[in-house]
Scaffold this motif. Structure first.
Motif, PDB file in Angstrom:
ATOM      1  N   VAL A 190       0.882  -1.260   0.216  1.00 19.87           N
ATOM      2  CA  VAL A 190       0.027   0.227   0.083  1.00 19.87           C
ATOM      3  C   VAL A 190       0.818   0.952   0.291  1.00 19.87           C
ATOM      4  N   TYR A 191       0.477   2.102  -0.792  1.00 19.98           N
ATOM      5  CA  TYR A 191       0.570   3.245  -1.102  1.00 19.98           C
ATOM      6  C   TYR A 191       0.212   4.493  -0.733  1.00 19.98           C
ATOM      7  N   PHE A 192       0.735   5.011   0.610  1.00 26.30           N
ATOM      8  CA  PHE A 192       0.195   6.388   1.017  1.00 26.30           C
ATOM      9  C   PHE A 192       0.574   7.806   1.591  1.00 26.30           C
ATOM     10  N   ASN A 193       0.571   8.859   0.765  1.00 28.19           N
ATOM     11  CA  ASN A 193       0.750  10.272   1.455  1.00 28.19           C
ATOM     12  C   ASN A 193      -0.378  11.006   1.531  1.00 28.19           C
ATOM     13  N   ASP A 194      -0.364  11.475   2.735  1.00 27.63           N
ATOM     14  CA  ASP A 194      -0.984  13.133   3.163  1.00 27.63           C
ATOM     15  C   ASP A 194       0.176  13.922   3.989  1.00 27.63           C
ATOM     16  N   LYS A 195      -1.286  14.856   4.228  1.00 29.19           N
ATOM     17  CA  LYS A 195      -0.949  16.246   5.481  1.00 29.19           C
ATOM     18  C   LYS A 195       0.740  16.438   4.138  1.00 29.19           C
ATOM     19  N   ASN A 196       0.365  18.029   3.777  1.00 33.40           N
ATOM     20  CA  ASN A 196       1.452  19.283   3.525  1.00 33.40           C
ATOM     21  C   ASN A 196       0.219  20.010   3.242  1.00 33.40           C
ATOM     22  N   LYS A 197       1.443  21.459   2.846  1.00 38.21           N
ATOM     23  CA  LYS A 197       0.717  22.607   3.446  1.00 38.21           C
ATOM     24  C   LYS A 197       0.530  23.059   2.311  1.00 38.21           C
ATOM     25  N   LYS A 198      -0.376  24.243   2.168  1.00 35.96           N
ATOM     26  CA  LYS A 198      -0.151  25.380   0.787  1.00 35.96           C
ATOM     27  C   LYS A 198       1.262  25.311  -0.396  1.00 35.96           C
ATOM     28  N   ASN A 199       0.913  24.716  -1.728  1.00 37.04           N
ATOM     29  CA  ASN A 199       2.265  25.610  -1.859  1.00 37.04           C
ATOM     30  C   ASN A 199       3.297  25.325  -2.337  1.00 37.04           C
ATOM     31  N   GLU A 200       3.070  23.464  -0.978  1.00 34.88           N
ATOM     32  CA  GLU A 200       4.475  22.525  -0.671  1.00 34.88           C
ATOM     33  C   GLU A 200       4.080  21.898  -1.700  1.00 34.88           C
ATOM     34  N   ILE A 201       4.891  21.472  -1.575  1.00 35.97           N
ATOM     35  CA  ILE A 201       4.776  20.031  -2.611  1.00 35.97           C
ATOM     36  C   ILE A 201       6.279  18.870  -1.735  1.00 35.97           C
ATOM     37  N   ALA A 202       5.516  17.345  -1.695  1.00 35.32           N
ATOM     38  CA  ALA A 202       6.587  16.762  -1.027  1.00 35.32           C
ATOM     39  C   ALA A 202       7.150  15.453  -2.037  1.00 35.32           C
ATOM     40  N   ILE A 203       7.929  15.173  -2.301  1.00 35.46           N
ATOM     41  CA  ILE A 203       8.584  13.720  -3.306  1.00 35.46           C
ATOM     42  C   ILE A 203       8.701  13.235  -2.567  1.00 35.46           C
ATOM     43  N   PHE A 204       8.641  11.451  -3.039  1.00 33.18           N
ATOM     44  CA  PHE A 204       8.874  10.661  -2.300  1.00 33.18           C
ATOM     45  C   PHE A 204       9.232   9.615  -3.239  1.00 33.18           C
ATOM     46  N   ASN A 205      10.411   9.076  -2.810  1.00 35.05           N
ATOM     47  CA  ASN A 205      11.146   7.969  -3.672  1.00 35.05           C
ATOM     48  C   ASN A 205      10.833   6.875  -3.057  1.00 35.05           C
ATOM     49  N   TYR A 206      10.892   5.886  -3.752  1.00 37.68           N
ATOM     50  CA  TYR A 206      10.919   3.882  -2.882  1.00 37.68           C
ATOM     51  C   TYR A 206      11.469   3.607  -4.042  1.00 37.68           C
TER      52      TYR A 206
END
Length: 427
Positions: free
Chosen positions: A153-169
């Motif tokens: 299962v891949y799940f990502n949540d919670k970040n602020k406006k005008n911010e982008i998180a990059i998740f690498n696996y």
């Protein structure tokens, strides 16, 4: 824009610098830098960099999740579950210690493996910024007759406006002399992020694998995120590999599947269903290379587009000179539900041996309203007639899902996604 992207990646490097102990990781970062210099503005990457350019790229470590939202989104099945959350495997939620699978977590990206295909930006990002490698060994040493499915299962949540998180696996899955089922489930939330997964599957002699990949939306919301899935598959002797993909679009989906047949008497059955609406884009690139004799590959890819969405499909079936008596099939079918939606299909054959059997086909069309009129004359309402024709287009692919619970859940999501009536149980 180029300078801005460099600065974002440089900042990301500083945030992750303590993880870069191995020479290979530093080399991967160097390759990424050179790649950006040469190919920053290629067509299939412009959208990603434009997205990065307008948002603040942040480190993924400090982002919490909503557990209630996560568990409500899961398929209700009995399985060994691995949770990949916000850039790392969650050791507390995941069933890492179990009697079916040997799962190891390598803290640093020091695994060497030779690739048979050309890498792109997503491969380099994963190799450069992954904090942990997950290694999964599947074999029959323990002689267990019934093996629970492996549910990833891949799940990502919670970040602020005008911010982008990059998740690498970066994941490595080794399968040897056994039968197993792997279910990959990407749950899209309405947050802005980039999910970047790079998998290597090594399927050894006499193995059978059922592999499902699902991209679904949480609460059927419109999504603002990017998802990139890069897979490389190494198939050896006497392998039966069944792959099923069902992808429902978020803002952008990029999938690269690279198959290499290194064994004889090996068979691949690959079906996919792609759905895109609004102004979303899906890019899928399938590269398949036969290197040994008496192998078989059958591919059937179906797409449905709505609104102003776009689906791009590129497929290459390559048969090398030593792959005698190979049977290769490459088939595409597309349904356009709006005048402004588009499907671009490029099937390619590269055959270097005369003693083979290869076919390819492409079909693109719309709903035939003469058929709807015919069904209405038989007492079927317009809505049900429309749903009947639409569902009949995809039903043969859905029937390939062996788990009835998952099949019913996917049917519900597809019906809601397409805004049609779910009448399947009536027939």
């Amino acid at each position: 824009m180029k300078n801005n992207i460099y600065n974002k990646l440089k900042n990301l490097y500083k945030l992750n610098k303590k993880y870069f102990y191995y020479k290979k990781t530093k080399n991967d970062l160097y390759k990424l830098k050179n790649f950006l210099k040469k190919e920053l503005l290629r067509d299939n990457q412009k959208l990603l960099f434009k997205y990065l350019n307008n948002n603040l790229l942040i480190n993924s470590k400090s982002l919490p999740i909503n557990n209630n939202k996560l568990f409500k989104s899961l398929f209700p099945i009995d399985a060994i579950i691995l949770f990949f959350i916000n850039g790392k495997i969650d050791k507390n939620l995941s069933n890492i210690n179990n009697k079916y699978y040997n799962i190891h977590i390598n803290l640093y990206n020091d695994i060497h493996y030779s690739n048979f295909f050309k890498k792109d930006i997503y491969h380099y990002l994963s190799e450069s910024f992954t904090k942990e490698n997950v290694i999964i060994n599947i074999n029959n040493i323990k002689k267990i007759k019934f093996k629970k499915p492996l549910y990833i299962v891949y799940f990502n949540d919670k970040n602020k406006k005008n911010e982008i998180a990059i998740f690498n696996y970066r994941n490595f899955i080794y399968i040897k002399n056994t039968f197993s089922t792997i279910i990959e489930h990407h749950i899209n939330t309405d947050k802005s992020y980039i999910n970047n997964i790079y998998n290597t599957f090594i399927i050894d002699n006499n193995s059978k694998l059922e592999h499902y990949t699902f991209i679904t939306n949480y609460n059927n919301n419109n999504n603002n995120n990017f998802c990139s899935i890069s897979n490389e598959f190494i198939l050896y002797d006497n392998v039966l590999y069944k792959k099923e993909d069902i992808l429902m679009s978020n803002q952008y989906i990029n999938q690269n599947n690279n198959f290499c047949f290194l064994g004889e008497k090996t068979k691949l059955i690959y079906n996919s269903l792609l759905f895109s609406k609004n102004s979303n884009i899906i890019n899928v690139n399938n590269y398949l290379e036969h290197n040994k004799k008496n192998s078989c590959s059958v591919q059937l890819h179906k797409t449905i587009t709505l609104d102003q969405s776009i689906i791009n499909l590129i497929g290459l079936l390559k048969i090398n000179k030593y792959a005698m008596k190979t049977n290769g099939q490459l088939n595409y079918s597309s349904l356009l539900l709006n005048k402004l939606s588009r499907v671009n299909i490029q099937p390619n054959l590269d055959i270097l041996n005369d003693n083979v059997k290869c076919t390819h086909s492409v079909f693109t069309g719309r709903i035939d309203y003469n058929q709807i009129f015919f069904l209405k004359t038989r007492g079927i309402s317009f809505k049900k007639a429309y749903s009947l024709l639409l569902m009949s287009f995809i039903l043969d692919s859905l029937n390939e899902i062996s788990n009835n619970i998952i099949k019913n859940e996917i049917l519900k999501k597809i019906s809601f996604y397409l805004s049609v009536e779910n009448f399947i149980n009536e027939f």
